[in-house]
Design a protein around this motif. Structure first.
Motif, mmCIF file in Angstrom:
data_model
loop_
_atom_site.group_PDB
_atom_site.id
_atom_site.type_symbol
_atom_site.label_atom_id
_atom_site.label_comp_id
_atom_site.label_asym_id
_atom_site.label_seq_id
_atom_site.Cartn_x
_atom_site.Cartn_y
_atom_site.Cartn_z
ATOM 1 N N VAL A 300 32.928 71.076 -3.363
ATOM 2 C CA VAL A 300 32.300 71.238 -2.594
ATOM 3 C C VAL A 300 32.078 70.196 -1.193
ATOM 4 O O VAL A 300 30.775 70.440 -0.254
ATOM 5 N N GLN A 301 33.455 70.051 -1.211
ATOM 6 C CA GLN A 301 33.646 68.983 -0.032
ATOM 7 C C GLN A 301 35.331 70.306 0.620
ATOM 8 O O GLN A 301 35.753 69.895 -0.336
ATOM 9 N N TYR A 302 34.989 70.763 1.129
ATOM 10 C CA TYR A 302 35.719 71.550 2.539
ATOM 11 C C TYR A 302 37.642 71.722 1.617
ATOM 12 O O TYR A 302 37.797 72.797 1.307
ATOM 13 N N ASN A 303 37.427 70.682 2.109
ATOM 14 C CA ASN A 303 39.626 70.140 1.975
ATOM 15 C C ASN A 303 39.341 69.206 0.802
ATOM 16 O O ASN A 303 40.660 68.513 1.274
ATOM 17 N N ASP A 304 38.930 69.770 0.324
ATOM 18 C CA ASP A 304 39.429 68.745 -1.680
ATOM 19 C C ASP A 304 39.057 67.333 -1.301
ATOM 20 O O ASP A 304 40.412 66.269 -1.456
ATOM 21 N N GLY A 305 37.928 67.292 -0.609
ATOM 22 C CA GLY A 305 38.209 65.525 -0.252
ATOM 23 C C GLY A 305 37.256 63.995 -0.651
ATOM 24 O O GLY A 305 38.036 63.221 -0.545
#
Length: 368
Positions: A300-305
């Motif tokens: 859901v957060q593009y870069n696994d944040g």
């Protein structure tokens, strides 16, 4: 730079420039974030005052996964540089669509226009459908990184050599002389990735290595691997980690915001993104590239944040940042839900605590 020197340096902060619509989450939760220029100019000025040193402009060519509109990163970065005084802009470049000769000339000119405040992030490519849409060949995973390495070697050679000659598999130059060269210091070269090919490339040619969000232990394994290889190559590389921050008065409040983001996730968009990036992550020979082990919630957060877990009170977040620093992280690349308000809040309430902890020089326990 030795590991002790890296720990002594203050950790740096960067933010994702929302030059792409939809914010930094694939969610329909209301966001007070805009991709237009006026919003981003004000955001850049807020970030500069708040203590952020870098901003990263994203590269996307086509709509998808909640990002319907995208401003081109090099020209957008130039506009933000014109509106700021100290902030450094990292413009994403994608080998294939960009030729290193054109990129070298663009960035050299912007270096002069901005008093050497421009950098580049070399993106090797993850969105196969995007390459097909614009008629660019899609290379195998490790081939994409071989091309990126040649791209970086070409950039640096053009910027430093009076007469540059290069014979690669992807790029060739014959006594090419670029004038004017960029101002000193030369534009820093960032790159991303979590695969073996990405880490190996960083250990040979990049100034900075960006990795997706992860736990402290997961980040430490990557850092140790890269730095050992870099030392063997007599090369110096610094480490940046992606994170999505939710700083609130209480941990409960912060976790409730995260729960709302996940509750309003766009299932079809996340599933589509999941399919695309898992193909990219699993395409590495060791099946350990970016997103190879990411869950639906992670994506859901593009870069696994969310994995980096900078979600909680300012004190909790500051301590977690110090734990990352202690395993060799030099920079935190941040995304937020409501960028202008939260960047300002982060600068007022989190960064000062980080600086206090750095000054105290006391070990901080890693977190789960």
């Amino acid at each position: 730079m030795s590991s002790n020197e890296r720990v002594e340096q203050p950790i740096k902060f960067a933010y994702w420039v929302p030059n792409v619509s939809g914010g930094l989450v694939i969610s329909k939760i209301p966001q007070r974030t805009s991709w237009d220029l006026d919003y981003n100019i004000k955001l850049a000025q807020i970030a500069e005052r708040a203590g952020f040193e870098y901003a990263l402009s994203q590269i996307r060519f086509t709509a998808g996964y909640g990002a319907d509109n995208q401003h081109e990163p090099v020209s957008f970065s130039q506009a933000l540089l014109a509106a700021t005084e100290r902030l450094k802009l990292i413009a994403a470049l994608l080998p294939g669509p960009w030729n290193p000769a054109v990129a070298a000339k663009q960035i050299a000119t912007i270096s002069h226009l901005s008093n050497a405040r421009v950098a580049v992030n070399i993106v090797s490519g993850w969105f196969r459908g995007e390459f097909a849409a614009i008629g660019e060949p899609w290379l195998d995973h490790d081939e994409r990184y071989r091309r990126s390495e040649e791209f970086i070697r070409a950039l640096r050679g053009i910027w430093t050599e009076e007469s540059f000659t290069f014979r690669g598999d992807f790029y060739r130059f014959n006594n090419y002389s670029l004038k004017p060269k960029p101002l000193a210091p030369l534009p820093e070269i960032f790159q991303g990735g979590s695969s073996r090919a990405a880490r190996d490339m960083a250990s040979r040619v990049s100034d900075w290595y960006f990795t997706n969000g992860n736990s402290v232990d997961g980040i430490k394994k990557q850092v140790d691997d890269i730095q050992a290889k870099a030392a063997a190559n007599r090369h110096s590389v610094k480490i940046g980690v992606n994170a999505f921050s939710i700083a609130r008065k209480t941990e409960k409040e912060a976790q409730e915001v995260l729960a709302e983001i996940l509750k309003h996730a766009d299932p079809e968009a996340v599933k589509g993104f999941h399919h695309e990036v898992q193909n990219a992550g699993n395409a590495s020979p060791e099946r350990e590239g970016n997103w190879a082990k990411s869950t639906f919630e992670d994506l859901v957060q593009y870069n696994d944040g969310f994995k980096t877990n900078l979600i909680g009170t300012p004190q909790q977040i500051a301590e977690r940042i110090l734990a990352l620093k202690q395993v060799g992280v030099n920079l935190i690349l941040l995304g937020f839900l409501h960028f202008q308000e939260e960047v300002e809040h982060f600068g007022k309430h989190v960064i000062p605590l980080v600086r206090e902890l750095e000054a105290a020089k006391k070990p901080v326990r890693a977190y789960a």
